[in-house]
Write an enzyme that holds these catalytic residues in place. Structure first.
Site, PDB file in Angstrom:
ATOM      1  CE  LYS A 193      -3.561   2.359   2.667  1.00 29.08           C
ATOM      2  NZ  LYS A 193      -4.495   2.307   3.775  1.00 29.08           N
ATOM      3  CD  GLU A 233       9.141  -6.085   7.220  1.00 28.65           C
ATOM      4  OE1 GLU A 233       8.927  -4.956   6.703  1.00 28.65           O
ATOM      5  OE2 GLU A 233       8.865  -6.347   8.401  1.00 28.65           O
ATOM      6  N   GLY A 235      -4.930  -1.896   4.752  1.00 30.20           N
ATOM      7  CA  GLY A 235      -4.107  -3.017   4.288  1.00 30.20           C
ATOM      8  C   GLY A 235      -4.756  -4.374   4.549  1.00 30.20           C
ATOM      9  NE  ARG A 236      -6.684  -3.801  10.610  1.00 37.23           N
ATOM     10  CZ  ARG A 236      -6.024  -2.674  10.751  1.00 37.23           C
ATOM     11  NH1 ARG A 236      -4.832  -2.532  10.184  1.00 37.23           N
ATOM     12  NH2 ARG A 236      -6.524  -1.664  11.435  1.00 37.23           N
ATOM     13  CD  GLU A 286      -2.038  -4.461  11.284  1.00 39.97           C
ATOM     14  OE1 GLU A 286      -2.674  -4.378  10.221  1.00 39.97           O
ATOM     15  OE2 GLU A 286      -0.813  -4.647  11.312  1.00 39.97           O
ATOM     16  CG  HIS A 321      -4.995 -35.439  16.895  1.00 42.23           C
ATOM     17  ND1 HIS A 321      -5.280 -36.646  17.490  1.00 42.23           N
ATOM     18  CD2 HIS A 321      -5.912 -35.263  15.909  1.00 42.23           C
ATOM     19  CE1 HIS A 321      -6.311 -37.202  16.862  1.00 42.23           C
ATOM     20  NE2 HIS A 321      -6.722 -36.374  15.911  1.00 42.23           N
ATOM     21  CE  LYS A 356       5.754  -1.152  10.181  1.00 45.78           C
ATOM     22  NZ  LYS A 356       4.781  -0.551   9.281  1.00 45.78           N
TER      23      LYS A 356
HETATM   24  O1  F6P Z   1       3.130  -2.854   9.741  1.00 50.62           O
HETATM   25  C1  F6P Z   1       1.786  -3.193   9.608  1.00 50.62           C
HETATM   26  C2  F6P Z   1       1.291  -2.908   8.228  1.00 50.62           C
HETATM   27  O2  F6P Z   1       1.205  -1.535   8.020  1.00 50.62           O
HETATM   28  C3  F6P Z   1      -0.041  -3.589   7.974  1.00 50.62           C
HETATM   29  O3  F6P Z   1      -1.109  -2.869   8.441  1.00 50.62           O
HETATM   30  C4  F6P Z   1      -0.020  -3.745   6.489  1.00 50.62           C
HETATM   31  O4  F6P Z   1      -0.966  -4.666   6.036  1.00 50.62           O
HETATM   32  C5  F6P Z   1       1.412  -4.178   6.279  1.00 50.62           C
HETATM   33  O5  F6P Z   1       2.148  -3.453   7.243  1.00 50.62           O
HETATM   34  C6  F6P Z   1       1.966  -3.947   4.911  1.00 50.62           C
HETATM   35  O6  F6P Z   1       1.929  -2.600   4.549  1.00 50.62           O
HETATM   36  P1  F6P Z   1       2.140  -2.180   3.039  1.00 50.62           P
HETATM   37  O7  F6P Z   1       1.063  -2.759   2.227  1.00 50.62           O
HETATM   38  O8  F6P Z   1       2.110  -0.673   3.054  1.00 50.62           O
HETATM   39  O9  F6P Z   1       3.487  -2.703   2.616  1.00 50.62           O
END
Ligand code: F6P
Length: 548
Positions: free
Chosen positions: A206, A212, A267-268, A353, A384, A512
């Site tokens: 987003k 990452e 995002g979620r 979240e 189990h 972060k």
């Molecule tokens: O760090 C949490 C978050 O902001 C989530 O809410 C989101 O889904 C994820 O990181 C990834 O964010 P982006 O789509 O901006 O890379």
């Protein structure tokens, strides 16, 4: 917008909890032969059975009063109208617009968002058709065989969950893979069996600023260029999904290869947007649209159905009943459907979240528990592993049992065995086994009268453990869209009653920031001294050990 604890229904529920605390569901079922029909809803291709909860008609009545007093209805209207209900970020919350198959105008700042939503869907359809037909070719002229989605959190879990769930609709000609972890093992293990000539990367973020995803994206680009040795290959092997065109361009992806979404998509809650591109690639755009249709049907149900028949509202209220009146701190999601393997993890982000907050929308600390810990895994595996604690542990863990009446396969008696377990567990959790029943069983198996007491105590199950059961006809794209949307609106319902903003995620920021500081310190061999003694000690131990 008052704190829920000040509402009359809250106090009434507290008093009611004391009244019903001694009731056992086993007796409630005996006393009321109509309990199942009273407390279950048949809707579309779903059955939602909530009769195995610690409730009476009075409980439901009070919970519905709570929803009304907390002004749930106007809050639902506000979301669908495009109000900026994400108050801390001053954003509308409109994942419902992404699947608004009625095309009814939905406005943000006076502008109807539907034309833009439809434009992106059309672009996705064209691109998906080109890749799936083999018309879109890699740098050596070969058709694409593998898509790798690079994203994390909402930009990973949504498409990952859905692609896995809809595997029966996929094809071996175009396989989807997901890389999320910044641990290089994730990317390396994923691409090691792939050919750069036939792999398409979808960099999904987003913000296009997530460490990452950017790190994995750059390494994937290097992997491609290592083989292609020509920058022009990037345009054939990289697409981006983002709200941030500038950053996409700065990363080196042509914005002509970018699929847009908007800041009013959390995002979620984004799998319904272009973040769902890997889904459309894996199963086809028609199936993706069926997924949207299923979610839209639930949106209509949520928006228009009276609360007493409104499944997500009831799911939310029942969650609050245990969370706030029984001190339940966890919640288990138990799909008896292997294709829903990632659903618990997906809902972990969706719920935790969204509702893991202790500041309300007025900026005041809350004085009541909010979102529970969500966990789970597909049945029957969990039986189990961790069900022991659900049956006989000291924690009260409400559970959702989820399954399809029809599986996608018909191997022997697998599906019937699965369903027998899916039905037996909620029954066992509800009924339990009394000490006398355990005694009788032991006696019948020939245990000596003097040795009965201890094993009988250990074999006693208290029962009275609450569960919901969600049964659907078959896990089609449409049903899956509905299932996920039911949970989204459950989460909304709870956030509204708790008076918190379910749509920001400030709690992820501090870690972060600190990681940036530490990352800079890891680039030299100087001993760290600016942190607490534990963090300093660990940084220095790492520096020492990495040299060995
Ligand atoms: O760090 C949490 C978050 O902001 C989530 O809410 C989101 O889904 C994820 O990181 C990834 O964010 P982006 O789509 O901006 O890379």
């Amino acid at each position: 917008m008052t704190q829920p604890t000040r509402l009359p229904a809250w106090n009434a529920l507290q008093a009611h909890k004391a009244e019903i605390a001694g009731l056992h569901m086993r007796d409630l079922f005996k006393e009321d032969p109509e309990r199942y029909s009273r407390f279950s809803i048949h809707w579309d291709e779903f059955v939602f059975d909530y009769s195995k909860n610690r409730i009476t008609p009075r409980t439901v009545d009070l919970l519905l009063q709570l929803a009304r007093q907390a002004e749930l209805a106007p809050r639902i209207e506000g979301m669908f109208r495009g109000d900026k209900i994400n108050v801390t970020e001053e954003r509308a919350v409109l994942h419902v617009a992404l699947r608004n198959r009625s095309n009814r105008p939905i406005c943000v700042d006076g502008v109807d968002v539907m034309p833009a939503v439809n434009r992106v869907l059309e672009r996705m359809a064209r691109f998906t058709a080109a890749v799936r037909s083999g018309e879109w070719r890699g740098y050596t002229g070969k058709a694409i065989t593998d898509i790798v989605n690079i994203g994390i959190g909402g930009s990973d879990l949504g498409p990952r969950t859905v692609v896995e769930a809809l595997k029966p609709y996929g094809s071996d000609k175009l396989r989807a893979h997901f890389v999320s972890n910044v641990d290089d093992a994730d990317l390396i293990e994923t691409v090691k069996h792939l050919s750069p000539e036939t792999t398409l990367f979808c960099v999904a973020s987003k913000t296009f600023a997530t460490q990452e995803t950017m790190t994995n994206g750059l390494s994937a680009r290097a992997w491609l260029l290592d083989h292609a040795r020509d920058d022009a290959a990037v345009a054939k092997h990289f697409v981006a999904v983002s709200t941030n065109a500038e950053r996409v361009a700065a990363f080196g992806i042509d914005v002509a290869n970018m699929f847009e979404f908007w800041d009013w998509v959390g995002g979620r809650y984004s799998l319904w947007s272009a973040i769902g591109l890997p889904i459309a690639l894996a199963v086809g755009m028609d199936r993706f649209e069926e997924l949207l249709e299923g979610a839209h049907q639930v949106d209509e149900h949520f928006r228009t159905t009276p609360f007493e028949r409104n499944i997500p509202v009831l799911m939310g209220l029942l969650g609050i009943w245990y969370n706030n009146f029984f001190d339940a701190q966890t919640y288990a999601i138990l799909p008896y459907d292997q294709y829903l393997e990632y659903l618990p993890t997906y809902l972990q982000q969706g719920d935790m979240e969204s509702n893991g907050k202790t500041i309300d929308i007025n900026g005041q600390p809350v004085a009541y528990p909010t979102g529970p810990v969500i966990f789970g895994q597909p049945g029957t595996n969990g039986q189990h592993a961790f069900y022991q604690l659900i049956h006989q542990g000291s924690e009260l863990i409400p559970c959702d049992f989820i399954a399809a009446a029809q599986g996608h396969h018909s191997l022997g008696r697998h599906h019937e065995i699965l369903i027998a377990n899916f039905l037996a567990q909620p029954e066992a959790l509800m009924r339990g086994k009394t000490y006398d029943e355990a005694l009788a069983e032991l006696r019948a198996s020939g245990v000596d009268e003097n040795d009965l007491a201890k094993p009988a105590a250990a074999k006693t199950f208290p029962g009275n453990k609450p569960t919901n059961t969600i049964l659907y006809r078959k896990l089609t794209p449409r049903v899956l869209g509905s299932l996920i949307a039911l949970y989204e609106h459950k989460i909304f319902t709870q956030g509204a009653i708790w008076n918190i903003n379910s749509f920001d995620q400030m709690g992820v920021e501090l870690g972060k920031q600190l990681a940036q500081t530490i990352l800079a310190e890891l680039s030299n061999d100087e001993p760290a001294s600016s942190h607490d003694s534990s963090t300093n000690g660990l940084i220095n131990a790492y520096k020492h050990l990495r040299q060995k």
